[in-house]
Write a protein that holds these residues in place. Structure first.
Motif, PDB file in Angstrom:
ATOM      1  N   UNK A   1      14.138   1.066  -4.343  1.00 30.84           N
ATOM      2  CA  UNK A   1      13.115  -0.347  -4.457  1.00 30.84           C
ATOM      3  C   UNK A   1      12.593   0.176  -2.891  1.00 30.84           C
ATOM      4  N   UNK A   2      12.868   0.183  -2.002  1.00 28.10           N
ATOM      5  CA  UNK A   2      12.066   1.219  -1.089  1.00 28.10           C
ATOM      6  C   UNK A   2      11.048   1.944  -1.163  1.00 28.10           C
ATOM      7  N   UNK A   3      11.713   2.963  -1.649  1.00 28.81           N
ATOM      8  CA  UNK A   3      10.708   3.882  -2.925  1.00 28.81           C
ATOM      9  C   UNK A   3       9.001   3.570  -3.377  1.00 28.81           C
ATOM     10  N   UNK A   4       9.846   2.523  -4.226  1.00 30.42           N
ATOM     11  CA  UNK A   4       8.528   1.471  -4.353  1.00 30.42           C
ATOM     12  C   UNK A   4       8.354   0.886  -4.159  1.00 30.42           C
ATOM     13  N   UNK A   5       7.908   0.173  -2.830  1.00 31.62           N
ATOM     14  CA  UNK A   5       7.197  -0.732  -1.921  1.00 31.62           C
ATOM     15  C   UNK A   5       6.745  -0.183  -1.202  1.00 31.62           C
ATOM     16  N   UNK A   6       7.222   1.496  -1.045  1.00 26.86           N
ATOM     17  CA  UNK A   6       6.108   2.612   0.744  1.00 26.86           C
ATOM     18  C   UNK A   6       5.149   2.549  -0.535  1.00 26.86           C
ATOM     19  N   UNK A   7       5.361   3.238  -1.441  1.00 26.71           N
ATOM     20  CA  UNK A   7       4.066   3.939  -3.071  1.00 26.71           C
ATOM     21  C   UNK A   7       2.787   3.175  -3.092  1.00 26.71           C
ATOM     22  N   UNK A   8       3.505   1.162  -3.229  1.00 28.46           N
ATOM     23  CA  UNK A   8       2.430   0.157  -3.704  1.00 28.46           C
ATOM     24  C   UNK A   8       2.106   0.215  -2.019  1.00 28.46           C
ATOM     25  N   UNK A   9       2.182  -0.262  -1.228  1.00 27.41           N
ATOM     26  CA  UNK A   9       1.807  -0.686   0.486  1.00 27.41           C
ATOM     27  C   UNK A   9       0.608   0.552   1.175  1.00 27.41           C
ATOM     28  N   UNK A  10       1.296   1.609   0.434  1.00 27.19           N
ATOM     29  CA  UNK A  10       0.193   2.611   1.080  1.00 27.19           C
ATOM     30  C   UNK A  10      -0.537   2.623   2.291  1.00 27.19           C
ATOM     31  N   UNK A  11      -1.339   2.860   2.471  1.00 29.30           N
ATOM     32  CA  UNK A  11      -1.833   2.572   4.225  1.00 29.30           C
ATOM     33  C   UNK A  11      -2.578   1.236   4.407  1.00 29.30           C
ATOM     34  N   UNK A  12      -1.898   0.718   3.923  1.00 34.08           N
ATOM     35  CA  UNK A  12      -2.768  -1.425   3.970  1.00 34.08           C
ATOM     36  C   UNK A  12      -2.353  -2.208   5.066  1.00 34.08           C
ATOM     37  N   UNK A  13      -3.133  -2.612   5.296  1.00 35.06           N
ATOM     38  CA  UNK A  13      -2.751  -3.407   6.434  1.00 35.06           C
ATOM     39  C   UNK A  13      -1.459  -4.759   5.995  1.00 35.06           C
ATOM     40  N   UNK A  14      -0.516  -5.263   6.953  1.00 35.30           N
ATOM     41  CA  UNK A  14       0.677  -6.308   5.808  1.00 35.30           C
ATOM     42  C   UNK A  14       0.695  -7.164   7.028  1.00 35.30           C
ATOM     43  N   UNK A  15       0.294  -7.909   5.666  1.00 37.85           N
ATOM     44  CA  UNK A  15       0.312  -9.724   5.790  1.00 37.85           C
ATOM     45  C   UNK A  15       1.765 -10.521   5.651  1.00 37.85           C
ATOM     46  N   UNK A  16       2.009 -11.042   6.225  1.00 35.67           N
ATOM     47  CA  UNK A  16       3.863 -12.132   6.436  1.00 35.67           C
ATOM     48  C   UNK A  16       3.395 -12.973   7.154  1.00 35.67           C
ATOM     49  N   UNK A  17       4.699 -14.164   7.452  1.00 36.02           N
ATOM     50  CA  UNK A  17       4.887 -15.107   8.131  1.00 36.02           C
ATOM     51  C   UNK A  17       5.995 -14.926   8.960  1.00 36.02           C
ATOM     52  N   UNK A  18       5.642 -14.928  10.171  1.00 39.99           N
ATOM     53  CA  UNK A  18       6.427 -14.336  11.264  1.00 39.99           C
ATOM     54  C   UNK A  18       6.891 -12.725  10.908  1.00 39.99           C
ATOM     55  N   UNK A  19       5.791 -12.089  10.932  1.00 36.57           N
ATOM     56  CA  UNK A  19       6.740 -10.227  10.238  1.00 36.57           C
ATOM     57  C   UNK A  19       7.361  -9.257  11.660  1.00 36.57           C
ATOM     58  N   UNK A  20       7.820 -10.291  11.673  1.00 36.54           N
ATOM     59  CA  UNK A  20       8.702  -9.269  12.825  1.00 36.54           C
ATOM     60  C   UNK A  20       9.948  -8.961  11.374  1.00 36.54           C
ATOM     61  N   UNK A  21      10.355 -10.580  11.633  1.00 33.10           N
ATOM     62  CA  UNK A  21      11.316 -10.377  10.538  1.00 33.10           C
ATOM     63  C   UNK A  21      11.698  -9.898   9.286  1.00 33.10           C
ATOM     64  N   UNK A  22      10.412  -9.814   8.447  1.00 37.25           N
ATOM     65  CA  UNK A  22      10.514  -9.335   7.216  1.00 37.25           C
ATOM     66  C   UNK A  22       9.974  -7.605   7.878  1.00 37.25           C
ATOM     67  N   UNK A  23       9.546  -6.965   8.506  1.00 37.05           N
ATOM     68  CA  UNK A  23       9.291  -5.387   8.643  1.00 37.05           C
ATOM     69  C   UNK A  23      10.562  -4.746   9.742  1.00 37.05           C
ATOM     70  N   UNK A  24      12.000  -5.599  10.520  1.00 34.77           N
ATOM     71  CA  UNK A  24      12.871  -5.190  10.902  1.00 34.77           C
ATOM     72  C   UNK A  24      13.421  -4.824  10.531  1.00 34.77           C
ATOM     73  N   UNK A  25      13.382  -6.021   8.589  1.00 28.88           N
ATOM     74  CA  UNK A  25      14.619  -5.662   7.541  1.00 28.88           C
ATOM     75  C   UNK A  25      14.425  -4.536   6.975  1.00 28.88           C
ATOM     76  N   UNK A  26      12.966  -4.400   6.779  1.00 29.17           N
ATOM     77  CA  UNK A  26      12.647  -3.403   5.906  1.00 29.17           C
ATOM     78  C   UNK A  26      12.686  -2.248   6.758  1.00 29.17           C
ATOM     79  N   UNK A  27      12.554  -1.817   7.741  1.00 24.46           N
ATOM     80  CA  UNK A  27      12.538  -0.945   8.864  1.00 24.46           C
ATOM     81  C   UNK A  27      14.424  -0.290   9.365  1.00 24.46           C
ATOM     82  N   UNK A  28      14.400  -1.006   9.008  1.00 21.14           N
ATOM     83  CA  UNK A  28      16.325  -0.983   9.056  1.00 21.14           C
ATOM     84  C   UNK A  28      16.570  -0.389   7.850  1.00 21.14           C
TER      85      UNK A  28
END
Length: 208
Positions: A94-121
């Motif tokens: 799932x992470x590999x799918x997400x990283x391929x989709x993301x590329x070098x795009x700018x991430x937008x989220x609501x309370x970004x720190x939570x989603x990004x920390x969960x993904x980075x963990x």
């Protein structure tokens, strides 16, 4: 966001000729088993592309992750059951799918720190490098649209529901990863419109 990116916030990160419209944003949301970064897990990642003022539903990602951890109390919120019949990849896949989709795009989220920390963990657990893409938080950006006045009481935290109510956005698919990403994307476009009513806005100004 890396420490380097944090200290560069006050500088111009992007070429002045690059417009907000032509930038590729990936709007992100995760549904999780809880809020503990160490012990909880991602149930689903929802992401879609926002570019040229268009929310691209056909260019989206919604991936449910196979897992052992389950908390029935949070399932009442996001509705993802342990026995949910759907093909679910491993966390690594799932992470590999997400990283391929993301590329070098700018991430937008609501309370970004939570989603990004969960993904980075999750990336750390799987021996993958941390995400260092630039990020924008609609909770923070929304505050920039508010009038600064002692007559107006500003809250410390604005939920996605607050923004949906403010901008009259349907909450039909609230608490699904892709549904919340869609609400966040609409909110972002509304915020940009509001900011432009006050002053000229460019990509760099969103990070200041």
């Amino acid at each position: 966001m890396s420490l380097l990116n944090f200290w560069k916030k006050e500088e111009n990160l992007f070429d002045e000729n690059i417009s907000i419209e032509e930038t590729r944003f990936v709007v992100l949301d995760t549904e999780t088993t809880g809020f503990d970064y160490e012990n909880d897990r991602i149930l689903c990642i929802g992401a879609l592309v926002l570019q040229n003022g268009v929310i691209s539903i056909q260019n989206s990602l919604e991936v449910y992750i196979e897992q052992d951890h389950y908390d029935k109390s949070t399932a009442q919120i996001h509705g993802i059951l342990k026995a949910f019949i759907i093909k679910r990849p491993s966390e690594l896949e799932a992470l590999e799918q997400f990283l391929a989709f993301l590329g070098d795009s700018i991430i937008i989220a609501h309370h970004t720190i939570f989603d990004l920390t969960m993904i980075n963990k999750a990336l750390e657990r799987n021996g993958l490098p941390q995400i260092e893409n630039h990020t924008l938080d609609t909770a923070f950006l929304y505050k920039k649209t508010l009038i600064k006045s002692h007559l107006f009481e500003r809250k410390d935290h604005y939920t996605l529901d607050d923004l949906a109510d403010k901008f009259d956005i349907s909450k039909k698919d609230r608490h699904t990863a892709l549904g919340d990403a869609y609400i966040t994307a609409i909110a972002f476009l509304k915020i940009i419109k509001k900011l432009r009513e006050k002053k000229e806005v460019n990509l760099n100004s969103l990070f200041k």
